[in-house]
Design an enzyme around this catalytic site. Structure first.
Site, short mmCIF file in Angstrom:
data_model
loop_
_atom_site.label_atom_id
_atom_site.label_comp_id
_atom_site.label_asym_id
_atom_site.label_seq_id
_atom_site.Cartn_x
_atom_site.Cartn_y
_atom_site.Cartn_z
N ASN A 21 1.35 -1.37 0.13
CA ASN A 21 -0.09 0.12 -0.03
C ASN A 21 1.22 1.47 -0.34
O ASN A 21 1.56 0.74 0.37
CB ASN A 21 -1.49 0.41 1.49
CG ASN A 21 0.00 0.43 2.69
OD1 ASN A 21 -0.13 1.06 2.60
ND2 ASN A 21 -0.47 -0.65 3.43
N ASN A 72 -7.52 -8.29 10.22
CA ASN A 72 -7.88 -8.65 8.89
C ASN A 72 -7.81 -10.57 8.55
O ASN A 72 -7.99 -10.67 7.55
CB ASN A 72 -6.38 -8.05 7.80
CG ASN A 72 -6.25 -6.23 7.30
OD1 ASN A 72 -5.25 -6.03 7.75
ND2 ASN A 72 -7.76 -6.22 7.48
N ARG A 91 0.99 -11.04 1.87
CA ARG A 91 -0.14 -11.29 3.35
C ARG A 91 -0.56 -13.07 3.62
O ARG A 91 -0.56 -13.52 4.37
CB ARG A 91 -0.92 -10.27 3.72
CG ARG A 91 -0.48 -9.37 4.46
CD ARG A 91 -1.12 -7.98 4.54
NE ARG A 91 -1.78 -8.54 6.21
CZ ARG A 91 -2.57 -8.03 6.94
NH1 ARG A 91 -3.17 -7.15 6.32
NH2 ARG A 91 -2.50 -8.53 7.86
N ARG A 145 -8.96 -4.43 -2.42
CA ARG A 145 -8.74 -5.75 -1.41
C ARG A 145 -9.54 -6.56 -1.52
O ARG A 145 -9.86 -7.70 -1.97
CB ARG A 145 -8.08 -5.11 0.07
CG ARG A 145 -6.85 -4.70 0.75
CD ARG A 145 -5.69 -4.56 0.19
NE ARG A 145 -4.29 -4.27 0.04
CZ ARG A 145 -3.80 -4.09 1.67
NH1 ARG A 145 -3.91 -4.93 2.09
NH2 ARG A 145 -2.31 -3.19 1.19
N HIS A 174 -8.95 -0.21 3.02
CA HIS A 174 -9.49 -1.10 3.91
C HIS A 174 -10.48 -0.57 4.36
O HIS A 174 -10.46 1.05 4.57
CB HIS A 174 -8.80 -1.93 5.04
CG HIS A 174 -7.88 -2.31 4.34
ND1 HIS A 174 -7.24 -3.24 5.57
CD2 HIS A 174 -8.45 -3.97 3.62
CE1 HIS A 174 -6.90 -4.18 5.79
NE2 HIS A 174 -7.27 -4.79 3.56
N ASP A 176 -11.61 -0.05 7.15
CA ASP A 176 -11.39 0.28 8.51
C ASP A 176 -10.32 1.72 8.49
O ASP A 176 -10.28 2.39 9.27
CB ASP A 176 -10.96 -0.49 9.28
CG ASP A 176 -9.82 -1.02 9.16
OD1 ASP A 176 -9.13 -0.43 8.32
OD2 ASP A 176 -9.41 -2.10 9.92
N CYS A 270 -7.27 -1.95 13.30
CA CYS A 270 -6.51 -2.83 12.24
C CYS A 270 -5.60 -3.64 13.00
O CYS A 270 -5.51 -5.05 13.46
CB CYS A 270 -6.14 -2.44 11.16
SG CYS A 270 -4.91 -1.44 10.96
N1 ARG Z 1 0.40 -3.49 5.77
C1 ARG Z 1 -0.91 -4.42 6.13
C2 ARG Z 1 -1.40 -3.91 4.73
O1 ARG Z 1 -1.25 -3.32 3.52
C3 ARG Z 1 -1.55 -3.19 6.68
C4 ARG Z 1 -3.01 -3.29 7.09
C5 ARG Z 1 -3.91 -2.42 8.20
N2 ARG Z 1 -5.19 -3.53 8.40
C6 ARG Z 1 -6.21 -2.49 7.52
N3 ARG Z 1 -7.56 -3.54 7.71
N4 ARG Z 1 -6.16 -0.80 7.62
O2 ARG Z 1 -2.26 -5.31 4.46
#
Ligand code: ARG
Length: 289
Positions: A21, A72, A91, A145, A174, A176, A270
Site C-alpha cells: 500500500n 484482517n 500476507r 483488497r 480497507h 476501516d 486494525c
Molecule cells: N501493511 C498492512 C497491509 O497493507 C496494513 C494493514 C492494515 N489493516 C487495516 N485493516 N487497515 O495489508
C-alpha cells in the site's frame, strides 16, 4: 456481562519490508521504528485494558510482519469466524497462522465455529466488514483488497444485512481506514476515500446529524481507524481539530503513539480484532442478565 475481548499480536517481528500500500516504504524503516512499535503496541494494549477489556496475544512469526493487524484475519460475530483470504501473496502466509489461533480459541470456548469464503474470493476480514451495533448490519468495503462477491457470503454466513461501499483509492484501501461507526449511531468517515456511488449509499443510510467528517489531516493520522467502546475511543495521536469535534459530541479520547504502524498503513482498529461481538441488541442482552 463478560468483558470485551480483543486479539492483538506480539509486534516482535513487525517491520515494513515490502510495499502493498502507498504508506509502506521499506527503505525508510529503521531499528528505532521497531523499538517504537513495541512501545506503541504495549500502550494500545494498556489503553484497551484500562477500558476494562481483556486482550489475548498472538505470538509473532518471523517473515509475517503484518500479522500485527489481526482485524484482517477474519470477520467475527456471534462466535462465528469467517476466515480471510488475503489478496497479496505477502500476507497469504498469515492465513494458516490465524486459523491455528482460532482453532485454539475454539477449544477454549472463545469462538464457536470457523468457516471459509469460497475459493477465488478475496476478503480481508474486519478491515472490510465493520459491524454497526446500532444499525445491526455490516458495512462492507470492496475494491482495492476485498472482492465485491465476498459481500453476499458475509450476509449469508451471519444472517444480517450488508451495505456495500466501494473504496476509491489505494491510500484508503480497507474500509476501516476511512469509516468508523461509533456507539449511539454516529459515524466518523473520510468522504474522499469513497466512490460517488458509495458516498450516496452511505449518506442515504446515515442522516447528516449523525455523520462526522474527518479532514485530510485527520484521516492521514489514521484516526478514523479507531476502537470504540461506548463513549470511549482509542486512536492514534489526533490533530486538535478532531479532539474538539469528538469531545463536543460526548466522546472521550485515549490517544496512543502508533506512528510505526501508520508507516505500514494501520493503527488501533486494525491492530485488534474483537472476538465477543454479538448481534443481540444491547437492550435484550441486559434483559437476559
Ligand atoms: N501493511 C498492512 C497491509 O497493507 C496494513 C494493514 C492494515 N489493516 C487495516 N485493516 N487497515 O495489508
Amino acid at each position: 456481562m463478560d468483558r470485551p475481548t480483543y486479539l492483538m499480536t506480539d509486534p516482535a517481528c513487525f517491520d515494513v519490508s515490502y510495499r502493498i500500500n502507498p504508506w509502506m516504504d521499506p527503505k525508510a524503516w529503521s531499528a528505532a521504528d521497531a523499538a517504537a512499535a513495541r512501545d506503541g503496541s504495549a500502550a494500545l494494549r494498556a489503553a484497551l485494558e484500562a477500558t476494562g477489556a481483556n486482550v489475548e496475544i498472538i505470538g509473532a512469526v518471523k517473515g509475517l510482519p503484518d500479522l500485527v493487524f489481526p482485524a484482517n484475519a477474519a470477520v467475527v460475530l456471534d462466535g462465528r469466524v469467517l476466515m480471510a483470504r488475503f489478496r497479496h501473496p505477502e500476507r497469504q502466509g498469515e492465513e494458516p497462522v490465524f486459523r491455528a489461533v482460532f482453532q485454539k480459541l475454539k477449544s477454549r470456548g472463545l469462538v464457536r465455529d470457523i468457516v471459509d469464503f469460497p475459493e477465488g474470493v478475496f476478503h480481508e476480514g474486519a478491515g472490510d466488514a465493520i459491524w454497526d451495533a446500532d444499525r445491526r448490519l455490516f458495512w462492507c468495503g470492496f475494491g482495492p483488497r476485498s472482492s465485491r462477491s465476498a459481500i453476499p457470503v458475509i450476509r449469508k454466513t451471519f444472517g444480517h444485512e450488508t451495505v456495500a461501499l466501494e473504496l476509491a483509492t489505494e491510500r484508503f484501501y480497507h474500509l476501516d481506514t476511512c469509516f468508523c461507526p461509533l456507539a449511539g449511531g454516529k459515524v466518523l468517515y473520510y468522504p474522499p476515500a469513497f466512490t460517488p456511488d458509495a458516498l450516496a449509499t452511505l449518506r442515504a443510510h446515515i442522516p447528516d446529524s449523525q455523520r462526522i467528517e474527518a479532514t485530510d489531516e485527520e484521516a492521514a493520522a489514521f484516526c478514523v481507524n479507531a476502537v470504540n467502546l461506548d463513549a470511549r475511543i482509542v486512536m492514534a495521536k489526533a490533530p486538535e481539530s478532531l479532539r474538539t469535534k469528538l469531545r463536543a459530541r460526548g466522546y472521550s479520547l485515549t490517544e496512543v503513539d502508533l506512528s510505526p504502524f501508520i508507516r505500514s498503513g494501520g493503527a488501533s482498529y486494525c491492530m485488534t480484532l474483537r472476538l465477543d461481538r454479538t448481534s443481540v441488541p444491547a437492550a435484550q442482552l441486559h434483559a437476559a442478565e
